[in-house]
Design a protein around this motif. Structure first.
Motif, PDB file in Angstrom:
ATOM      1  N   THR A  64     -20.575   2.551 -84.279  1.00 22.60           N
ATOM      2  CA  THR A  64     -21.530   1.720 -85.009  1.00 22.60           C
ATOM      3  C   THR A  64     -21.094   1.543 -86.466  1.00 22.60           C
ATOM      4  N   ALA A  65     -21.216   2.590 -87.256  1.00 23.92           N
ATOM      5  CA  ALA A  65     -20.888   2.491 -88.678  1.00 23.92           C
ATOM      6  C   ALA A  65     -19.398   2.248 -88.904  1.00 23.92           C
ATOM      7  N   PHE A  66     -18.550   2.922 -88.142  1.00 28.66           N
ATOM      8  CA  PHE A  66     -17.105   2.780 -88.336  1.00 28.66           C
ATOM      9  C   PHE A  66     -16.620   1.351 -88.083  1.00 28.66           C
ATOM     10  N   PRO A  67     -17.000   0.694 -86.969  1.00 26.84           N
ATOM     11  CA  PRO A  67     -16.573  -0.706 -86.781  1.00 26.84           C
ATOM     12  C   PRO A  67     -17.088  -1.645 -87.856  1.00 26.84           C
ATOM     13  N   ILE A  68     -18.336  -1.454 -88.293  1.00 25.47           N
ATOM     14  CA  ILE A  68     -18.877  -2.313 -89.356  1.00 25.47           C
ATOM     15  C   ILE A  68     -18.054  -2.165 -90.630  1.00 25.47           C
ATOM     16  N   MET A  69     -17.716  -0.934 -90.955  1.00 27.34           N
ATOM     17  CA  MET A  69     -16.925  -0.673 -92.154  1.00 27.34           C
ATOM     18  C   MET A  69     -15.565  -1.354 -92.066  1.00 27.34           C
ATOM     19  N   LEU A  70     -14.915  -1.273 -90.902  1.00 24.82           N
ATOM     20  CA  LEU A  70     -13.597  -1.884 -90.753  1.00 24.82           C
ATOM     21  C   LEU A  70     -13.659  -3.399 -90.911  1.00 24.82           C
ATOM     22  N   VAL A  71     -14.625  -4.025 -90.250  1.00 26.35           N
ATOM     23  CA  VAL A  71     -14.730  -5.488 -90.329  1.00 26.35           C
ATOM     24  C   VAL A  71     -14.935  -5.939 -91.767  1.00 26.35           C
ATOM     25  N   LEU A  72     -15.878  -5.356 -92.461  1.00 22.16           N
ATOM     26  CA  LEU A  72     -16.172  -5.776 -93.829  1.00 22.16           C
ATOM     27  C   LEU A  72     -15.019  -5.459 -94.776  1.00 22.16           C
ATOM     28  N   VAL A 102     -11.668  -0.399 -80.946  1.00 26.62           N
ATOM     29  CA  VAL A 102     -11.984   0.153 -79.632  1.00 26.62           C
ATOM     30  C   VAL A 102     -10.858   1.051 -79.142  1.00 26.62           C
ATOM     31  N   VAL A 103      -9.621   0.634 -79.359  1.00 26.06           N
ATOM     32  CA  VAL A 103      -8.493   1.470 -78.938  1.00 26.06           C
ATOM     33  C   VAL A 103      -8.479   2.790 -79.699  1.00 26.06           C
ATOM     34  N   MET A 104      -8.846   2.760 -80.963  1.00 28.34           N
ATOM     35  CA  MET A 104      -8.857   3.993 -81.758  1.00 28.34           C
ATOM     36  C   MET A 104      -9.910   4.988 -81.281  1.00 28.34           C
ATOM     37  N   SER A 151     -17.977  -3.103 -79.368  1.00 28.58           N
ATOM     38  CA  SER A 151     -17.638  -4.535 -79.321  1.00 28.58           C
ATOM     39  C   SER A 151     -18.824  -5.389 -79.742  1.00 28.58           C
ATOM     40  N   VAL A 152     -20.011  -5.056 -79.253  1.00 31.70           N
ATOM     41  CA  VAL A 152     -21.206  -5.826 -79.604  1.00 31.70           C
ATOM     42  C   VAL A 152     -21.497  -5.726 -81.098  1.00 31.70           C
TER      43      VAL A 152
END
Length: 285
Positions: A64-72, A102-104, A151-152
């Motif tokens: 949740t938090a980690f993907p948001i951080m990466l995108v921004l 996702v791979v990470m 992903s979502v």
């Protein structure tokens, strides 16, 4: 008093006798419960993985938090320098950063396996009359939901900041489905490390050494044509590069047959090789 106590104990034994007889009849009976099927056992262990998340919700931080951080972070850090604007760069970046994220997080499968081994849980699993690979497959099935959630989250954030996939809903669903299939296969690598290494810190360290070069040395952030020739030879043949190209193409409305074939082929080879090694280690450990 002693006589009264003895009488009471005899009465309790007499009352318990029918229950003991029924239990004995059950134990020596010829009819046994049917053995669970491979699918049923795998789904049960997958549900077990979901229950662990329910009791320890902090495990969802990495999806949740980690993907948001990466995108921004990568959009606003590299967008202006590489594409001239964040709006243009997010169209190129989001499919790649989705694959990378996702791979990470697939490495947490190996960490969970190693933790259960250290606690002695797997010794109990081995004594059960179930399909041998069921615990491993259950771990991976449970993690597929984590990959889907990540992903979502990333696609939602991407849409908010300007990502517009030309492939529409169908292209996005196809790209996510391909990513989930590849991630399921890729997770077998970390189950192998989870069985081989002694501590969860060792599993995480080795996983990072493999994942970081494999994901960064790809076409996630830039096109391989901008790289030196010797590096292009590696990047163009990387499974992550083929996967990113396939997901990016599907979300853009194309059907990159070659990259799809390479991605599915890599997934099949990884699952065949590392799945066999994992089960050999599991049976011998």
């Amino acid at each position: 008093m002693s006589t009264t106590t003895t009488k009471t104990e005899l009465e309790d034994v007499a009352l318990a006798a029918p229950d003991a007889e029924r239990l004995s009849a059950l134990l020596v009976g010829l009819d046994r419960p049917p053995r669970p099927s491979a699918l049923s056992a795998s789904l049960t262990f997958g549900w077990r993985a979901m229950l662990k998340i329910k009791h320890v919700p902090e495990q969802l931080f990495d999806v949740t938090a980690f993907p948001i951080m990466l995108v921004l972070m990568y959009t606003y850090l590299f967008g202006g320098a590489l594409a001239g604007s964040t709006q243009e760069y997010i169209q190129f970046l989001l499919p790649g950063i989705l694959v990378m994220s996702v791979v990470m997080i697939t490495m947490y499968t190996g960490i969970a396996v190693n933790t259960d081994i250290a606690k002695g849980v797997f010794d109990r699993f081995r004594t059960l009359p179930i399909w041998r690979p069921a615990p491993m497959v259950g771990y991976l099935l449970g993690d597929v939901l984590r990959y889907l959630l990540a992903s979502v989250v990333m696609l939602t954030v991407g849409m908010i900041i300007g990502f517009r996939p030309e492939g529409g809903v169908l292209g996005v669903l196809a790209g996510v489905a391909l990513l989930l299939v590849f991630s399921f296969a890729f997770s077998w690598i970390w189950t192998m490390f989870g069985l081989m290494l002694r501590t969860e810190k060792s599993v995480m360290g080795v996983s990072m050494m493999v994942i970081f070069p494999l994901t960064f040395l790809s076409n996630v952030f830039v096109l391989p044509s901008t790289m030196p020739g010797w590096l292009q030879a590696f990047v163009n043949n990387s499974p992550i590069t083929h996967l990113v190209s396939a997901v990016r193409g599907l979300m853009a409305g194309d059907w990159p047959v070659a990259d799809l074939a390479w991605s599915l082929g890599w997934a099949g080879v990884i699952m065949l090789v590392f799945g066999a090694v994992t089960m050999r280690l599991y049976n011998r450990k």
